[in-house]
Motif scaffolding. Structure first.
Motif, PDB file in Angstrom:
ATOM      1  N   SER A  59       0.808  -1.258   0.033  1.00 51.10           N
ATOM      2  CA  SER A  59      -0.030   0.097  -0.023  1.00 51.10           C
ATOM      3  C   SER A  59       0.867   1.171   0.054  1.00 51.10           C
ATOM      4  O   SER A  59       0.269   2.240   0.199  1.00 51.10           O
ATOM      5  CB  SER A  59      -1.099   0.026   1.265  1.00 51.10           C
ATOM      6  N   VAL A  60       2.208   1.097  -0.374  1.00 50.91           N
ATOM      7  CA  VAL A  60       2.979   2.225  -0.595  1.00 50.91           C
ATOM      8  C   VAL A  60       2.704   2.894  -1.938  1.00 50.91           C
ATOM      9  O   VAL A  60       3.028   1.989  -2.866  1.00 50.91           O
ATOM     10  CB  VAL A  60       4.524   2.136  -0.288  1.00 50.91           C
ATOM     11  N   THR A  61       2.681   4.206  -1.969  1.00 53.07           N
ATOM     12  CA  THR A  61       2.415   4.758  -3.476  1.00 53.07           C
ATOM     13  C   THR A  61       3.696   4.809  -4.282  1.00 53.07           C
ATOM     14  O   THR A  61       4.529   4.878  -3.674  1.00 53.07           O
ATOM     15  CB  THR A  61       1.834   6.202  -3.290  1.00 53.07           C
ATOM     16  N   GLN A  62       3.529   4.658  -5.571  1.00 54.57           N
ATOM     17  CA  GLN A  62       4.501   4.662  -6.452  1.00 54.57           C
ATOM     18  C   GLN A  62       5.378   5.951  -6.199  1.00 54.57           C
ATOM     19  O   GLN A  62       6.540   6.067  -6.447  1.00 54.57           O
ATOM     20  CB  GLN A  62       3.977   4.457  -7.849  1.00 54.57           C
ATOM     21  N   ASP A  63       4.612   6.993  -6.011  1.00 57.23           N
ATOM     22  CA  ASP A  63       5.340   8.403  -5.821  1.00 57.23           C
ATOM     23  C   ASP A  63       6.424   8.402  -4.598  1.00 57.23           C
ATOM     24  O   ASP A  63       7.370   8.977  -4.848  1.00 57.23           O
ATOM     25  CB  ASP A  63       4.290   9.466  -5.484  1.00 57.23           C
ATOM     26  N   LEU A  64       5.851   7.523  -3.392  1.00 55.27           N
ATOM     27  CA  LEU A  64       6.918   7.408  -2.432  1.00 55.27           C
ATOM     28  C   LEU A  64       8.114   6.526  -2.922  1.00 55.27           C
ATOM     29  O   LEU A  64       9.061   6.819  -2.521  1.00 55.27           O
ATOM     30  CB  LEU A  64       6.148   6.893  -1.115  1.00 55.27           C
ATOM     31  N   LEU A  65       7.640   5.525  -3.569  1.00 58.15           N
ATOM     32  CA  LEU A  65       8.868   4.578  -4.126  1.00 58.15           C
ATOM     33  C   LEU A  65       9.779   5.403  -4.986  1.00 58.15           C
ATOM     34  O   LEU A  65      11.011   5.041  -4.749  1.00 58.15           O
ATOM     35  CB  LEU A  65       8.415   3.321  -4.626  1.00 58.15           C
ATOM     36  N   ILE A  66       9.360   6.243  -5.671  1.00 62.63           N
ATOM     37  CA  ILE A  66       9.991   6.928  -6.537  1.00 62.63           C
ATOM     38  C   ILE A  66      10.883   7.860  -5.697  1.00 62.63           C
ATOM     39  O   ILE A  66      12.135   7.954  -5.869  1.00 62.63           O
ATOM     40  CB  ILE A  66       9.235   7.441  -7.753  1.00 62.63           C
ATOM     41  N   LYS A  67      10.253   8.396  -4.797  1.00 62.79           N
ATOM     42  CA  LYS A  67      11.102   9.394  -3.769  1.00 62.79           C
ATOM     43  C   LYS A  67      12.119   8.574  -3.124  1.00 62.79           C
ATOM     44  O   LYS A  67      13.233   9.070  -3.055  1.00 62.79           O
ATOM     45  CB  LYS A  67      10.300   9.973  -2.844  1.00 62.79           C
ATOM     46  N   TYR A  68      11.960   7.500  -2.786  1.00 59.07           N
ATOM     47  CA  TYR A  68      12.993   6.775  -2.030  1.00 59.07           C
ATOM     48  C   TYR A  68      14.066   6.131  -3.030  1.00 59.07           C
ATOM     49  O   TYR A  68      15.411   6.321  -2.623  1.00 59.07           O
ATOM     50  CB  TYR A  68      12.376   5.334  -1.493  1.00 59.07           C
ATOM     51  N   ILE A  69      13.825   6.144  -4.284  1.00 59.74           N
ATOM     52  CA  ILE A  69      14.924   5.736  -5.441  1.00 59.74           C
ATOM     53  C   ILE A  69      15.620   6.670  -5.549  1.00 59.74           C
ATOM     54  O   ILE A  69      16.826   6.676  -5.461  1.00 59.74           O
ATOM     55  CB  ILE A  69      14.298   5.282  -6.585  1.00 59.74           C
ATOM     56  N   LYS A  70      15.163   8.168  -5.755  1.00 65.21           N
ATOM     57  CA  LYS A  70      15.719   9.377  -6.082  1.00 65.21           C
ATOM     58  C   LYS A  70      16.748   9.749  -5.097  1.00 65.21           C
ATOM     59  O   LYS A  70      17.686  10.399  -5.210  1.00 65.21           O
ATOM     60  CB  LYS A  70      14.739  10.311  -6.555  1.00 65.21           C
ATOM     61  N   LYS A  71      16.262   9.457  -3.783  1.00 64.92           N
ATOM     62  CA  LYS A  71      17.011   9.857  -2.592  1.00 64.92           C
ATOM     63  C   LYS A  71      18.162   8.973  -2.193  1.00 64.92           C
ATOM     64  O   LYS A  71      18.964   9.036  -1.333  1.00 64.92           O
ATOM     65  CB  LYS A  71      15.998  10.020  -1.425  1.00 64.92           C
ATOM     66  N   GLY A  72      18.156   7.762  -2.991  1.00 68.32           N
ATOM     67  CA  GLY A  72      19.024   6.897  -2.743  1.00 68.32           C
ATOM     68  C   GLY A  72      18.702   5.855  -1.639  1.00 68.32           C
ATOM     69  O   GLY A  72      19.619   5.112  -1.310  1.00 68.32           O
ATOM     70  N   ARG A  73      17.553   5.772  -1.051  1.00 69.18           N
ATOM     71  CA  ARG A  73      17.229   4.933   0.004  1.00 69.18           C
ATOM     72  C   ARG A  73      17.018   3.508  -0.420  1.00 69.18           C
ATOM     73  O   ARG A  73      17.105   2.570   0.223  1.00 69.18           O
ATOM     74  CB  ARG A  73      16.117   5.412   0.845  1.00 69.18           C
ATOM     75  N   LEU A  74      16.364   3.111  -1.603  1.00 70.17           N
ATOM     76  CA  LEU A  74      16.439   2.262  -2.322  1.00 70.17           C
ATOM     77  C   LEU A  74      17.365   2.097  -3.542  1.00 70.17           C
ATOM     78  O   LEU A  74      17.401   2.851  -4.455  1.00 70.17           O
ATOM     79  CB  LEU A  74      14.938   1.878  -2.869  1.00 70.17           C
ATOM     80  N   LEU A  82      12.577  -2.551 -10.269  1.00 67.29           N
ATOM     81  CA  LEU A  82      12.376  -1.095  -9.938  1.00 67.29           C
ATOM     82  C   LEU A  82      12.861  -0.016 -10.699  1.00 67.29           C
ATOM     83  O   LEU A  82      14.096  -0.276 -11.364  1.00 67.29           O
ATOM     84  CB  LEU A  82      12.487  -0.877  -8.324  1.00 67.29           C
ATOM     85  N   GLY A  83      12.476   0.991 -10.731  1.00 65.78           N
ATOM     86  CA  GLY A  83      12.916   2.256 -11.661  1.00 65.78           C
ATOM     87  C   GLY A  83      11.914   3.431 -11.207  1.00 65.78           C
ATOM     88  O   GLY A  83      11.122   3.580 -10.311  1.00 65.78           O
ATOM     89  N   TYR A  84      12.115   4.604 -12.164  1.00 60.80           N
ATOM     90  CA  TYR A  84      11.208   5.579 -11.954  1.00 60.80           C
ATOM     91  C   TYR A  84      11.056   6.178 -13.512  1.00 60.80           C
ATOM     92  O   TYR A  84      11.810   5.879 -14.559  1.00 60.80           O
ATOM     93  CB  TYR A  84      12.105   6.685 -11.074  1.00 60.80           C
ATOM     94  N   PRO A  85      10.138   7.131 -13.352  1.00 60.22           N
ATOM     95  CA  PRO A  85       9.905   7.488 -15.104  1.00 60.22           C
ATOM     96  C   PRO A  85      10.806   8.785 -15.570  1.00 60.22           C
ATOM     97  O   PRO A  85      11.078   9.434 -14.750  1.00 60.22           O
ATOM     98  CB  PRO A  85       8.314   8.238 -14.894  1.00 60.22           C
TER      99      PRO A  85
END
Length: 142
Positions: A59-74, A82-85
């Motif tokens: 139930s974690v939104t894709q926007d939050l997942l993308i935020k975690y990726i961009k901040k280097g947490r994932l 996993l990726g981002y647009p």
């Protein structure tokens, strides 16, 4: 020092800093969501999960997942699906900010702009060469 701002999630007033872009309550919720998502994808059977699968399971939104990726947490090296647009066209990315196609198009557009500017300068020079100036003579004399 931070700047007073409204939280983009709940609209509460908070002091925005370089490491926190949401209010304290939303930050706590984001940390809980991060733990949920990370606990899910760190399991061996879930490491190849896609963004949609992670969102559906946690139930974690894709926007939050993308935020975690961009901040280097994932780290994407550990999670191959996993990726981002792309910031220009939305294509799935694993590195950079824009995809190869958009990068090529931007390069092509810049080259065309440079060519157009050079042509414009050449035309201006030619126009200046064709302009004749006259000097002299007294006013009223023919």
């Amino acid at each position: 020092m931070g700047e007073l701002n409204n939280c983009p999630s709940c609209d509460a007033v908070f002091v925005e800093t370089s490491f926190r872009d949401v209010c304290g309550e939303c930050f706590k919720q984001e940390e809980v969501d991060f733990e949920k998502a990370y606990d899910f994808i760190k399991k061996r059977e879930n490491r190849t999960a896609t963004m949609d699968e992670v969102t559906e399971a946690t139930s974690v939104t894709q926007d939050l997942l993308i935020k975690y990726i961009k901040k280097g947490r994932l780290r994407l090296a550990q999670f191959p699906n996993l990726g981002y647009p792309c910031e220009r066209c939305g294509t799935f990315l694993r590195e950079g900010k824009i995809c190869i196609g958009c990068r090529e198009q931007l390069t092509k557009d810049l080259q065309q702009h440079t060519t157009d500017e050079k042509r414009q300068k050449e035309l201006l020079k030619q126009e200046q060469k064709l302009t004749y100036y006259t000097f002299g003579g007294k006013k009223g004399s023919q």
